[in-house]
Scaffold this active site. Structure first.
Site, PDB file in Angstrom:
ATOM      1  N   GLY A  11      25.408 -27.720  20.403  1.00  0.00           N
ATOM      2  CA  GLY A  11      26.633 -27.052  20.816  1.00  0.00           C
ATOM      3  C   GLY A  11      27.041 -26.064  19.746  1.00  0.00           C
ATOM      4  O   GLY A  11      26.487 -26.057  18.647  1.00  0.00           O
ATOM      5  N   GLY A  14      31.451 -26.023  15.154  1.00  0.00           N
ATOM      6  CA  GLY A  14      32.757 -26.661  15.199  1.00  0.00           C
ATOM      7  C   GLY A  14      33.000 -27.588  16.364  1.00  0.00           C
ATOM      8  O   GLY A  14      34.084 -28.164  16.479  1.00  0.00           O
ATOM      9  N   VAL A  15      32.009 -27.790  17.211  1.00  0.00           N
ATOM     10  CA  VAL A  15      32.236 -28.563  18.429  1.00  0.00           C
ATOM     11  C   VAL A  15      32.176 -30.073  18.196  1.00  0.00           C
ATOM     12  O   VAL A  15      32.608 -30.852  19.040  1.00  0.00           O
ATOM     13  CB  VAL A  15      31.221 -28.141  19.518  1.00  0.00           C
ATOM     14  CG1 VAL A  15      29.867 -28.819  19.312  1.00  0.00           C
ATOM     15  CG2 VAL A  15      31.754 -28.385  20.918  1.00  0.00           C
ATOM     16  N   GLY A  16      31.637 -30.502  17.057  1.00  0.00           N
ATOM     17  CA  GLY A  16      31.621 -31.932  16.744  1.00  0.00           C
ATOM     18  C   GLY A  16      30.251 -32.585  16.786  1.00  0.00           C
ATOM     19  O   GLY A  16      30.142 -33.800  16.948  1.00  0.00           O
ATOM     20  N   SER A  18      27.947 -33.115  14.413  1.00  0.00           N
ATOM     21  CA  SER A  18      27.671 -34.064  13.325  1.00  0.00           C
ATOM     22  C   SER A  18      28.473 -35.346  13.492  1.00  0.00           C
ATOM     23  O   SER A  18      27.962 -36.447  13.256  1.00  0.00           O
ATOM     24  CB  SER A  18      27.979 -33.418  11.970  1.00  0.00           C
ATOM     25  OG  SER A  18      27.135 -32.314  11.748  1.00  0.00           O
ATOM     26  N   GLU A  35      21.454 -31.579   9.892  1.00  0.00           N
ATOM     27  CA  GLU A  35      21.005 -30.243   9.528  1.00  0.00           C
ATOM     28  C   GLU A  35      21.641 -29.800   8.211  1.00  0.00           C
ATOM     29  O   GLU A  35      22.742 -30.195   7.865  1.00  0.00           O
ATOM     30  CB  GLU A  35      21.322 -29.230  10.625  1.00  0.00           C
ATOM     31  CG  GLU A  35      22.769 -28.886  10.802  1.00  0.00           C
ATOM     32  CD  GLU A  35      22.963 -27.713  11.757  1.00  0.00           C
ATOM     33  OE1 GLU A  35      22.102 -26.820  11.780  1.00  0.00           O
ATOM     34  OE2 GLU A  35      23.978 -27.710  12.474  1.00  0.00           O
ATOM     35  N   ASP A  86      21.491 -33.877  14.640  1.00  0.00           N
ATOM     36  CA  ASP A  86      22.679 -33.119  15.038  1.00  0.00           C
ATOM     37  C   ASP A  86      22.356 -31.645  15.270  1.00  0.00           C
ATOM     38  O   ASP A  86      23.225 -30.782  15.154  1.00  0.00           O
ATOM     39  CB  ASP A  86      23.826 -33.291  14.027  1.00  0.00           C
ATOM     40  CG  ASP A  86      23.513 -32.728  12.647  1.00  0.00           C
ATOM     41  OD1 ASP A  86      22.403 -32.180  12.444  1.00  0.00           O
ATOM     42  OD2 ASP A  86      24.389 -32.840  11.762  1.00  0.00           O
ATOM     43  N   ARG A 138      38.966 -26.874  15.117  1.00  0.00           N
ATOM     44  CA  ARG A 138      38.143 -27.867  14.425  1.00  0.00           C
ATOM     45  C   ARG A 138      37.498 -27.283  13.172  1.00  0.00           C
ATOM     46  O   ARG A 138      37.349 -27.975  12.160  1.00  0.00           O
ATOM     47  CB  ARG A 138      37.087 -28.417  15.379  1.00  0.00           C
ATOM     48  CG  ARG A 138      37.713 -29.287  16.476  1.00  0.00           C
ATOM     49  CD  ARG A 138      36.698 -29.830  17.450  1.00  0.00           C
ATOM     50  NE  ARG A 138      37.355 -30.648  18.470  1.00  0.00           N
ATOM     51  CZ  ARG A 138      36.741 -31.170  19.526  1.00  0.00           C
ATOM     52  NH1 ARG A 138      35.452 -30.949  19.714  1.00  0.00           N
ATOM     53  NH2 ARG A 138      37.404 -31.898  20.390  1.00  0.00           N
ATOM     54  N   ARG A 142      38.224 -28.907   9.380  1.00  0.00           N
ATOM     55  CA  ARG A 142      37.213 -29.438   8.460  1.00  0.00           C
ATOM     56  C   ARG A 142      37.135 -28.631   7.162  1.00  0.00           C
ATOM     57  O   ARG A 142      36.623 -29.125   6.168  1.00  0.00           O
ATOM     58  CB  ARG A 142      35.856 -29.557   9.131  1.00  0.00           C
ATOM     59  CG  ARG A 142      35.143 -28.266   9.458  1.00  0.00           C
ATOM     60  CD  ARG A 142      33.888 -28.595  10.246  1.00  0.00           C
ATOM     61  NE  ARG A 142      33.075 -27.425  10.585  1.00  0.00           N
ATOM     62  CZ  ARG A 142      32.048 -27.464  11.417  1.00  0.00           C
ATOM     63  NH1 ARG A 142      31.715 -28.611  11.992  1.00  0.00           N
ATOM     64  NH2 ARG A 142      31.343 -26.381  11.681  1.00  0.00           N
TER      65      ARG A 142
END
Length: 213
Positions: A11, A14-16, A18, A35, A86, A138, A142
């Protein structure tokens, strides 16, 4: 046919990916392949000046992901140990097509296909998508230093590129299950029930160390 699970989570930035990969790795007892992002010495410069630093950035990612997959194949998959990553190696082409001029992209593409032609490919794909607003929120939360200069227009275009890529991926790989997750509607980090719903979907393909196809 049953296979050793090799799951990829994909994705836009920032989509989540990981966060979800880590949670699924813990639940299903899978080895987590993460990654390399912040270790890329060109990434911060890339977001400052995409035209100037795109080739260096993409080549660094390609070489490191190739090395990671080589190690994963040798130390895990060949020994029948399950893995969740991921990222999917094909993401390199998503970014390269968007950022590299034609001449550089043609060279990059040749190198990519040489390196990846015999690399292990995931047999289950989890795809998370979300709106630009959610992605920007997001990324801000982070707080990665290398991402502070990401432009909304670049992120919006990248999100569209991912949608095109996934449609093509499903067309070209009809035997690989794809689990689609709406990142606007599901918060698998804060909401345990949302995570449980995703786990139940993954359970359809993973059972007792095997992918069910």
């Amino acid at each position: 046919m049953n296979q050793i699970p090799f799951i990829a989570v994909e994705g836009p930035i920032g989509v989540g990916k990981s966060s979800l990969s880590k949670k699924l790795a813990s639940y299903f007892e899978l080895h987590l392949l993460k990654e390399i992002v912040e270790e890329n010495p060109f990434l911060g410069k890339f977001y400052d000046d995409i035209d100037e630093w795109s080739f260096q950035t993409e080549m660094f990612f390609l070489c490191n992901r190739y090395k990671q997959l080589e190690e994963i194949e040798k130390k895990y998959l060949k020994l029948k140990k399950s893995v969740i990553a991921d990222y999917h190696i094909s993401k390199n082409m998503i970014f390269a097509k968007r950022t590299l001029p034609e001449k550089q992209f043609n060279k990059y593409s040749e190198i990519y296909h040489i390196l990846t032609q015999d690399m292990p490919k995931p047999n289950v794909m989890i795809y998370i998508d979300a709106s630009l607003e959610t992605l920007l929120d997001r990324i801000h939360l982070r707080g990665r230093e290398v991402e502070k200069n990401i432009q909304p227009a670049y992120l919006a275009q990248l999100s569209q590129d991912y949608q095109v890529f996934m449609a093509e991926f499903e067309r070209m790989n009809p035997t690989i299950p794809v689990i689609r997750i709406n990142g606007d509607e599901m918060d698998f980090v804060k909401e345990q029930q949302d995570l449980k719903l995703i786990i139940e979907q993954v359970k359809e393909y993973v059972k007792e160390g095997e992918v069910i196809l």
